[in-house]
Design a protein around this motif. Structure first.
Motif, mmCIF file in Angstrom:
data_model
loop_
_atom_site.group_PDB
_atom_site.id
_atom_site.type_symbol
_atom_site.label_atom_id
_atom_site.label_comp_id
_atom_site.label_asym_id
_atom_site.label_seq_id
_atom_site.Cartn_x
_atom_site.Cartn_y
_atom_site.Cartn_z
ATOM 1 N N LEU A 20 0.827 -1.202 0.000
ATOM 2 C CA LEU A 20 0.000 0.000 0.000
ATOM 3 C C LEU A 20 0.867 1.260 0.000
ATOM 4 O O LEU A 20 0.538 2.261 -0.653
ATOM 5 C CB LEU A 20 -0.932 0.000 1.209
ATOM 6 C CG LEU A 20 -2.033 -1.064 1.191
ATOM 7 C CD1 LEU A 20 -2.783 -1.078 2.528
ATOM 8 C CD2 LEU A 20 -3.005 -0.807 0.048
ATOM 9 N N MET A 21 1.977 1.203 0.727
ATOM 10 C CA MET A 21 2.916 2.329 0.722
ATOM 11 C C MET A 21 3.447 2.566 -0.689
ATOM 12 O O MET A 21 3.489 3.714 -1.167
ATOM 13 C CB MET A 21 4.076 2.040 1.670
ATOM 14 C CG MET A 21 5.110 3.156 1.757
ATOM 15 S SD MET A 21 6.766 2.563 2.216
ATOM 16 C CE MET A 21 7.298 1.799 0.687
ATOM 17 N N VAL A 22 3.849 1.489 -1.358
ATOM 18 C CA VAL A 22 4.371 1.599 -2.717
ATOM 19 C C VAL A 22 3.300 2.147 -3.655
ATOM 20 O O VAL A 22 3.590 2.953 -4.556
ATOM 21 C CB VAL A 22 4.879 0.231 -3.214
ATOM 22 C CG1 VAL A 22 5.226 0.281 -4.697
ATOM 23 C CG2 VAL A 22 6.105 -0.197 -2.423
ATOM 24 N N ALA A 23 2.046 1.741 -3.457
ATOM 25 C CA ALA A 23 0.948 2.249 -4.283
ATOM 26 C C ALA A 23 0.799 3.756 -4.118
ATOM 27 O O ALA A 23 0.576 4.482 -5.098
ATOM 28 C CB ALA A 23 -0.354 1.540 -3.920
ATOM 29 N N CYS A 24 0.923 4.245 -2.889
ATOM 30 C CA CYS A 24 0.840 5.691 -2.641
ATOM 31 C C CYS A 24 1.987 6.418 -3.329
ATOM 32 O O CYS A 24 1.794 7.482 -3.932
ATOM 33 C CB CYS A 24 0.869 5.968 -1.137
ATOM 34 S SG CYS A 24 -0.597 5.445 -0.226
ATOM 35 N N ILE A 94 4.501 -1.338 -10.638
ATOM 36 C CA ILE A 94 4.760 -1.764 -9.261
ATOM 37 C C ILE A 94 5.281 -3.198 -9.243
ATOM 38 O O ILE A 94 6.209 -3.525 -8.484
ATOM 39 C CB ILE A 94 3.481 -1.650 -8.414
ATOM 40 C CG1 ILE A 94 3.092 -0.190 -8.252
ATOM 41 C CG2 ILE A 94 3.677 -2.290 -7.045
ATOM 42 C CD1 ILE A 94 1.807 0.017 -7.454
ATOM 43 N N ALA A 95 4.723 -4.057 -10.085
ATOM 44 C CA ALA A 95 5.147 -5.462 -10.117
ATOM 45 C C ALA A 95 6.601 -5.589 -10.550
ATOM 46 O O ALA A 95 7.388 -6.327 -9.943
ATOM 47 C CB ALA A 95 4.243 -6.259 -11.047
ATOM 48 N N GLU A 96 6.988 -4.867 -11.603
ATOM 49 C CA GLU A 96 8.369 -4.935 -12.087
ATOM 50 C C GLU A 96 9.337 -4.373 -11.054
ATOM 51 O O GLU A 96 10.398 -4.947 -10.797
ATOM 52 C CB GLU A 96 8.490 -4.153 -13.397
ATOM 53 C CG GLU A 96 7.782 -4.806 -14.573
ATOM 54 C CD GLU A 96 7.701 -3.908 -15.781
ATOM 55 O OE1 GLU A 96 7.601 -4.431 -16.902
ATOM 56 O OE2 GLU A 96 7.725 -2.667 -15.606
ATOM 57 N N SER A 97 8.962 -3.251 -10.449
ATOM 58 C CA SER A 97 9.810 -2.636 -9.427
ATOM 59 C C SER A 97 9.983 -3.560 -8.229
ATOM 60 O O SER A 97 11.094 -3.714 -7.704
ATOM 61 C CB SER A 97 9.200 -1.304 -8.978
ATOM 62 O OG SER A 97 9.940 -0.729 -7.927
ATOM 63 N N VAL A 255 1.188 -7.137 -7.869
ATOM 64 C CA VAL A 255 0.467 -7.419 -9.120
ATOM 65 C C VAL A 255 -0.998 -7.024 -8.985
ATOM 66 O O VAL A 255 -1.571 -6.373 -9.875
ATOM 67 C CB VAL A 255 0.594 -8.902 -9.504
ATOM 68 C CG1 VAL A 255 -0.328 -9.226 -10.678
ATOM 69 C CG2 VAL A 255 2.038 -9.244 -9.863
ATOM 70 N N VAL A 256 -1.617 -7.395 -7.872
ATOM 71 C CA VAL A 256 -3.041 -7.086 -7.652
ATOM 72 C C VAL A 256 -3.272 -5.584 -7.649
ATOM 73 O O VAL A 256 -4.193 -5.071 -8.309
ATOM 74 C CB VAL A 256 -3.525 -7.711 -6.324
ATOM 75 C CG1 VAL A 256 -4.925 -7.198 -5.973
ATOM 76 C CG2 VAL A 256 -3.534 -9.229 -6.426
ATOM 77 N N ILE A 257 -2.447 -4.850 -6.899
ATOM 78 C CA ILE A 257 -2.606 -3.392 -6.833
ATOM 79 C C ILE A 257 -2.322 -2.760 -8.201
ATOM 80 O O ILE A 257 -3.033 -1.842 -8.634
ATOM 81 C CB ILE A 257 -1.657 -2.804 -5.769
ATOM 82 C CG1 ILE A 257 -2.151 -3.192 -4.371
ATOM 83 C CG2 ILE A 257 -1.572 -1.282 -5.889
ATOM 84 C CD1 ILE A 257 -1.234 -2.768 -3.245
ATOM 85 N N GLY A 258 -1.298 -3.253 -8.884
ATOM 86 C CA GLY A 258 -0.963 -2.702 -10.195
ATOM 87 C C GLY A 258 -2.093 -2.867 -11.194
ATOM 88 O O GLY A 258 -2.386 -1.958 -11.975
ATOM 89 N N VAL A 259 -2.737 -4.032 -11.179
ATOM 90 C CA VAL A 259 -3.826 -4.313 -12.124
ATOM 91 C C VAL A 259 -5.092 -3.549 -11.745
ATOM 92 O O VAL A 259 -5.725 -2.899 -12.578
ATOM 93 C CB VAL A 259 -4.104 -5.824 -12.201
ATOM 94 C CG1 VAL A 259 -5.358 -6.095 -13.035
ATOM 95 C CG2 VAL A 259 -2.914 -6.557 -12.803
ATOM 96 N N THR A 260 -5.495 -3.623 -10.476
ATOM 97 C CA THR A 260 -6.780 -3.056 -10.051
ATOM 98 C C THR A 260 -6.776 -1.533 -9.962
ATOM 99 O O THR A 260 -7.773 -0.879 -10.288
ATOM 100 C CB THR A 260 -7.198 -3.631 -8.682
ATOM 101 O OG1 THR A 260 -6.164 -3.354 -7.723
ATOM 102 C CG2 THR A 260 -7.406 -5.129 -8.771
ATOM 103 N N ILE A 261 -5.664 -0.957 -9.518
ATOM 104 C CA ILE A 261 -5.627 0.498 -9.309
ATOM 105 C C ILE A 261 -5.019 1.236 -10.496
ATOM 106 O O ILE A 261 -5.536 2.271 -10.930
ATOM 107 C CB ILE A 261 -4.848 0.840 -8.021
ATOM 108 C CG1 ILE A 261 -5.543 0.230 -6.800
ATOM 109 C CG2 ILE A 261 -4.715 2.362 -7.861
ATOM 110 C CD1 ILE A 261 -4.831 0.501 -5.483
#
Length: 296
Positions: A20-24, A94-97, A255-261
């Motif tokens: 979640l931090m990475v998503a932000c 995010i997944a690649e990173s 992967v989930v956050i990258g795809v959904t968000i």
């Protein structure tokens, strides 16, 4: 609930919070310079860290140190790793990173032999070879893809590998510090140093942020701070070798956050490289009970 079960729950929870931090950070990567993001992520992370120490009755005595110079070098390498890691998110998914961060155990093996004079078994060198090969599998097909911006992609991968190298260097220093220093001191001085260096980028220009973006910056700091508390506590309760497999769940969350968000669907080269890079990190993890508990 057994102590081991609680440790696993905390470790999995820390992985979700880190994701979640990475998503932000990813959401802010196009809206604010890296230095600004590093400052807020680190400054806000001090809130849960200090609160946690206060509740445990370890503030400020837990911050005492016998080796301030060692903290300086650890904080500098860790801070540079954070800058590189956050900059990577401006160029890669995010997944690649996240997958590139799994290269850090490989560099730990190399640095451990060079700087700590540890004897490195042959199986760990196999892990190094797998990791290097996996990176090639990830990068080469993307560079041959006409739809890929080769320059941006290469910058992103280079920053990701640099972040892994700097993270490994920081981990080597943490190993030495952990023998004599309180974990709270290591975490606190790291966050404080990153906040200071992030603030130093203010003269180079920061972006004006709206309320939504301020919430994202606050979220990056709080998620990161609480994640570090959970991962530190989990390793206090459980054995590193038992918790190591749960480290790799972070790639699923990514992967989930990258795809959904963000709508980032991983490429075929990502899936092709996955078994090599994750496998190489897993070999190191299970061989020596490796754990990566540096705050990001």
């Amino acid at each position: 609930m057994s102590q081991d079960s609680l440790a696993i729950i905390l470790r999995v929870g820390s992985g979700i919070l880190f994701a979640l931090m990475v998503a932000c950070v990813k959401a802010m990567s196009d809206a604010a310079p890296t230095g600004q993001i590093v400052f807020y992520r680190s400054a806000y992370a001090l809130i849960p860290l200090v609160g946690y120490l206060w509740i445990r009755g370890e503030f400020p005595k837990g911050l005492k140190t016998k080796y301030p110079i060692k903290h300086v070098f650890r904080c500098l390498t860790g801070c540079c790793a954070m800058f590189a890691s956050f900059a990577t998110l401006a160029y890669l998914t995010i997944a690649e990173s996240t997958m590139l961060t799994y290269l850090s155990p490989i560099f730990v093996v190399i640095f451990a032999q060079i700087f700590l004079k540890e004897v490195v078994p042959a199986v760990r060198w196999v892990a190094v070879i797998l990791g290097v090969f996996g990176t090639g599998v990830l990068v080469v097909p993307e560079l041959m893809n006409s739809r890929t911006d080769n320059e941006s992609y290469l910058i992103g991968v280079s920053l990701g590998v640099l972040a892994a190298i700097l993270t490994a260097a920081s981990i080597i220093q943490i190993r030495n510090l952990a023998k004599t220093e309180h974990p709270a001191a290591i975490a606190f001085y790291f966050a404080l140093t990153c906040a200071i260096f992030g603030l130093c980028t203010l003269p180079f220009g920061w972006a004006e942020t709206d309320f939504k973006q301020e919430i994202l910056l606050l979220g990056a700091g709080l998620f990161g701070g609480f994640a570090h508390i959970l991962v530190t506590t989990s390793f206090q309760l459980g054995e590193a070798s038992k918790l190591a497999p749960y480290e790799y769940l972070s790639l699923i969350w990514a992967v989930v956050i990258g795809v959904t968000i963000f709508g980032n669907i991983p490429s075929l080269s990502f899936y092709a490289a996955l078994p090599f890079i994750v496998g190489s990190a897993a070999i190191v993890a299970f061989k020596e009970g490796f754990r990566r508990n540096m705050p990001r």
